[in-house]
Each structure stands twice: as C-alpha cells, then as structure tokens.
Design a protein around this motif. Sequence first.
Motif, PDB file in Angstrom:
ATOM      1  N   PHE A  34       0.845  -1.201   0.000  1.00 10.00           N
ATOM      2  CA  PHE A  34       0.000   0.000   0.000  1.00 10.00           C
ATOM      3  C   PHE A  34       0.881   1.252   0.000  1.00 10.00           C
ATOM      4  O   PHE A  34       0.631   2.220  -0.730  1.00 10.00           O
ATOM      5  CB  PHE A  34      -0.906   0.048   1.231  1.00 10.00           C
ATOM      6  N   PHE A  35       1.889   1.204   0.845  1.00  7.78           N
ATOM      7  CA  PHE A  35       2.791   2.353   0.979  1.00  7.78           C
ATOM      8  C   PHE A  35       3.483   2.644  -0.355  1.00  7.78           C
ATOM      9  O   PHE A  35       3.587   3.805  -0.771  1.00  7.78           O
ATOM     10  CB  PHE A  35       3.825   2.065   2.068  1.00  7.78           C
ATOM     11  N   GLU A  36       3.945   1.596  -1.028  1.00  4.10           N
ATOM     12  CA  GLU A  36       4.616   1.774  -2.324  1.00  4.10           C
ATOM     13  C   GLU A  36       3.675   2.356  -3.367  1.00  4.10           C
ATOM     14  O   GLU A  36       4.075   3.185  -4.193  1.00  4.10           O
ATOM     15  CB  GLU A  36       5.174   0.434  -2.810  1.00  4.10           C
ATOM     16  N   ALA A  37       2.428   1.941  -3.364  1.00  5.36           N
ATOM     17  CA  ALA A  37       1.478   2.364  -4.397  1.00  5.36           C
ATOM     18  C   ALA A  37       1.073   3.826  -4.259  1.00  5.36           C
ATOM     19  O   ALA A  37       0.747   4.484  -5.260  1.00  5.36           O
ATOM     20  CB  ALA A  37       0.231   1.482  -4.349  1.00  5.36           C
ATOM     21  N   LEU A  38       1.102   4.349  -3.036  1.00  5.45           N
ATOM     22  CA  LEU A  38       0.593   5.703  -2.793  1.00  5.45           C
ATOM     23  C   LEU A  38       1.612   6.789  -3.119  1.00  5.45           C
ATOM     24  O   LEU A  38       2.815   6.619  -2.942  1.00  5.45           O
ATOM     25  CB  LEU A  38       0.171   5.846  -1.331  1.00  5.45           C
ATOM     26  N   LYS A  39       1.071   7.921  -3.555  1.00  6.80           N
ATOM     27  CA  LYS A  39       1.890   9.118  -3.706  1.00  6.80           C
ATOM     28  C   LYS A  39       2.258   9.645  -2.318  1.00  6.80           C
ATOM     29  O   LYS A  39       1.526   9.400  -1.349  1.00  6.80           O
ATOM     30  CB  LYS A  39       1.096  10.208  -4.432  1.00  6.80           C
ATOM     31  N   PRO A  40       3.353  10.372  -2.183  1.00  5.18           N
ATOM     32  CA  PRO A  40       3.602  11.073  -0.913  1.00  5.18           C
ATOM     33  C   PRO A  40       2.409  11.979  -0.596  1.00  5.18           C
ATOM     34  O   PRO A  40       1.904  12.699  -1.459  1.00  5.18           O
ATOM     35  CB  PRO A  40       4.855  11.888  -1.208  1.00  5.18           C
ATOM     36  N   GLY A  41       1.933  11.894   0.622  1.00  7.54           N
ATOM     37  CA  GLY A  41       0.735  12.630   1.000  1.00  7.54           C
ATOM     38  C   GLY A  41      -0.544  11.864   0.753  1.00  7.54           C
ATOM     39  O   GLY A  41      -1.625  12.332   1.115  1.00  7.54           O
ATOM     40  N   GLY A  42      -0.436  10.678   0.126  1.00  8.78           N
ATOM     41  CA  GLY A  42      -1.616   9.875  -0.157  1.00  8.78           C
ATOM     42  C   GLY A  42      -2.208   9.247   1.096  1.00  8.78           C
ATOM     43  O   GLY A  42      -1.547   9.130   2.135  1.00  8.78           O
ATOM     44  N   THR A  43      -3.469   8.822   0.981  1.00  7.08           N
ATOM     45  CA  THR A  43      -4.233   8.325   2.128  1.00  7.08           C
ATOM     46  C   THR A  43      -4.449   6.824   2.047  1.00  7.08           C
ATOM     47  O   THR A  43      -4.783   6.288   0.994  1.00  7.08           O
ATOM     48  CB  THR A  43      -5.613   9.019   2.179  1.00  7.08           C
ATOM     49  N   LEU A  44      -4.286   6.160   3.189  1.00 10.60           N
ATOM     50  CA  LEU A  44      -4.694   4.779   3.360  1.00 10.60           C
ATOM     51  C   LEU A  44      -5.885   4.762   4.307  1.00 10.60           C
ATOM     52  O   LEU A  44      -5.795   5.246   5.444  1.00 10.60           O
ATOM     53  CB  LEU A  44      -3.562   3.936   3.945  1.00 10.60           C
ATOM     54  N   GLY A  45      -7.009   4.206   3.861  1.00  6.80           N
ATOM     55  CA  GLY A  45      -8.199   4.071   4.697  1.00  6.80           C
ATOM     56  C   GLY A  45      -8.446   2.617   5.036  1.00  6.80           C
ATOM     57  O   GLY A  45      -8.479   1.766   4.140  1.00  6.80           O
ATOM     58  N   VAL A  46      -8.607   2.329   6.322  1.00  7.82           N
ATOM     59  CA  VAL A  46      -8.776   0.951   6.795  1.00  7.82           C
ATOM     60  C   VAL A  46     -10.036   0.857   7.649  1.00  7.82           C
ATOM     61  O   VAL A  46     -10.224   1.644   8.583  1.00  7.82           O
ATOM     62  CB  VAL A  46      -7.567   0.492   7.632  1.00  7.82           C
ATOM     63  N   VAL A  47     -10.877  -0.123   7.314  1.00  5.95           N
ATOM     64  CA  VAL A  47     -12.026  -0.468   8.163  1.00  5.95           C
ATOM     65  C   VAL A  47     -11.940  -1.955   8.458  1.00  5.95           C
ATOM     66  O   VAL A  47     -11.735  -2.759   7.544  1.00  5.95           O
ATOM     67  CB  VAL A  47     -13.365  -0.148   7.471  1.00  5.95           C
ATOM     68  N   ASP A  48     -12.063  -2.327   9.728  1.00  8.24           N
ATOM     69  CA  ASP A  48     -12.072  -3.755  10.068  1.00  8.24           C
ATOM     70  C   ASP A  48     -12.741  -3.973  11.414  1.00  8.24           C
ATOM     71  O   ASP A  48     -12.992  -3.026  12.165  1.00  8.24           O
ATOM     72  CB  ASP A  48     -10.665  -4.348  10.052  1.00  8.24           C
ATOM     73  N   HIS A  49     -13.046  -5.262  11.687  1.00  5.79           N
ATOM     74  CA  HIS A  49     -13.715  -5.653  12.923  1.00  5.79           C
ATOM     75  C   HIS A  49     -12.788  -5.405  14.110  1.00  5.79           C
ATOM     76  O   HIS A  49     -11.646  -5.853  14.120  1.00  5.79           O
ATOM     77  CB  HIS A  49     -14.072  -7.145  12.867  1.00  5.79           C
ATOM     78  N   ARG A  50     -13.294  -4.723  15.117  1.00  2.00           N
ATOM     79  CA  ARG A  50     -12.463  -4.300  16.248  1.00  2.00           C
ATOM     80  C   ARG A  50     -12.667  -5.212  17.451  1.00  2.00           C
ATOM     81  O   ARG A  50     -13.789  -5.401  17.934  1.00  2.00           O
ATOM     82  CB  ARG A  50     -12.794  -2.857  16.620  1.00  2.00           C
ATOM     83  N   ALA A  51     -11.568  -5.761  17.954  1.00  2.00           N
ATOM     84  CA  ALA A  51     -11.614  -6.617  19.140  1.00  2.00           C
ATOM     85  C   ALA A  51     -11.825  -5.771  20.394  1.00  2.00           C
ATOM     86  O   ALA A  51     -11.649  -4.545  20.391  1.00  2.00           O
ATOM     87  CB  ALA A  51     -10.318  -7.408  19.261  1.00  2.00           C
TER      88      ALA A  51
END
Length: 309
Positions: A194-211
């Motif tokens: 994910f980090f490699e694919a994104l431009k500097p300043g790009g956003t990673l959004g994560v949604v998942d089940h929370r313990a």
Amino acid sequence: MNKFVRVLPLVVALAACGAEQPAAPTAAAPKPAPADQPAQPAPPQSAGDLFAAKLDQVLAGDWRSPENKARDQYRHPKQTLEFFGIKSGDTVVEITPGGGGWYTEVLAPLLKGSGTYYAAIAQDAASDYTRKNNEKYRAKLQEKPAQYGEVKLVEFDPKAPAFGAPGSADVVLTFRNVHNWTEDGSAAPMFKAFFEALKPGGTLGVVDHRAAAGADLEKIKESGYLPQDYVIKLATDAGFKLVDQSEINANPKDTKDYEKGVWTLPPTLALKEQDRDKYLAIGESDRMTLKFVKPQGDAIFQGGDKRQN
C-alpha cells in the motif's frame, strides 16, 4: 345716496364671483413601480459540493442491490468516504473488493468521469475460492457497463503484492480484509505494498472488525476481530502516519464473544436460525475506521527533489 351705498357692495361681490378662480391643485401622479430586480444568481457550486451531490446520487442509484443498500445503516458509506477524503479526480485503489463488490457499486460510478477506480484482486491461482470470487466479480462488472465500464482491474500475487506503478495512487482503501491477511500471515507485506502504491501525501483508509480492548491477538485472530493497536502498528511499521480515527462504524451492542466469531452476526449469520433475532438486533460488527497518510517527506525520492517537506 343711501340706496347707492347699499347696492355697491353687492355689485362688487357679484363681479368677484365672475372672476377666474385659481385651479385646484392636482394630485401628483404616482411614481411608477420600480422594475423587478433580477434575481441574484446562485453562487457557483464548488467541485467539492458537486462531488458530494454526485455521491448522494450514486448511493440512491438503482444499480445498487436492495441487500447492499440495506447495509448502509451499518457501513455508512457516505460518512466513511467523506472521512477518508475521497475527492474528484482521485486515483483510488480498493483492495480485494470481493465477489459482491459492495463498495464497487459506490466507488465505480462515483469516480467514473471524475477520477480513476482500480479494483485490486488476487490472482486466480491463489485458490479455488479466490478464482470463483474473481469470476463473480468480473461478471458483476460486465452486467452494468454504464456504471462499471471504467473499472480497472489489477491482479496481484498475494505472496508478493503490488498495486500498480509506485507512487501512482491518491487513496488506497481496504474494507474488512486485514483479519484475513493476519490469519494467513500476509498482512505486513500488504501494508508495505500500500505504501509503495501511494503518492507522498496519499491516504490509506482501513475499516475492520475491532476486538475488545486488551484482547490478545493470538487468542482472538481466528474470530475475525483484531486489536486496533495491532492494525495501527501494521500501518506505522510500513511507514504510514496515523492522522485520524473515527467511530462512524462503531457498534457498542457488539459483545465480540460469539461461538462463530464475527460471522455469527449479520450479514453472515453463521448460526442460521439459532438466536437469529438476537443477532439481527445487535446488527453488524463494531468496526475501527482508521485514516493514515504516507508522509510528504517521501517526495524527496520523486523527481530528484531534495527538499524536505
């Protein structure tokens, strides 16, 4: 003599009556009513306003299945995409959207003509399950070319993931996938990709089940739930910075202690009719919603720019 004196005032009075009298003053003509003023033109809508309006139209679209629309109350697509900052012109990569393509029904038409939507799917050879899921997904795209005709597929090797040219994406999104990668041991390589694919300043959004807070990852990872601090560490170890987190997709009714793990709850309802009403009343799982950014400092590797931002 006396008669003349008495008659003279009468003659004078009669003469006065015959004299021209001044005309009575005429009423002033009414002033013409002012012409109607032209209506003030509405201020032009900003690109952000237009994109938000398009999102509303997309969410109401008749191409979305009734079953998927019914889940909006749990998945909150409008608030979630706004929280992640999706905007017109963005290049967005969604990781493994699944055969049903729940978010594809929203993101593909939203970005059509005003951005680029990539759906990253694991190579068919990964497993029979993956192959069948991919076939279902490709068939979905072909069914409605008006909405999905501009979707770009990216196939990746789960053992060595890559999602297009390095530094090409504005946003990478993953919805309820991290628990699967944790179970098969591929979570860390995925976040690095994910980090490699994104431009500097790009956003990673994560949604998942929370313990539950304080849960031991090794004891609960097969339940589908994940400790939030574990997911944050996956991202920060890959180079990301946590910039925000939201309770948009939280569900305090979720007790997270079910026989069949998170799949006990809807939409899966793994126990079928057993306590069905109980689990329907709880609703879908409690979910973390995390927003990360690839630091701008990585721009020093782009185009020979030596400045540190």
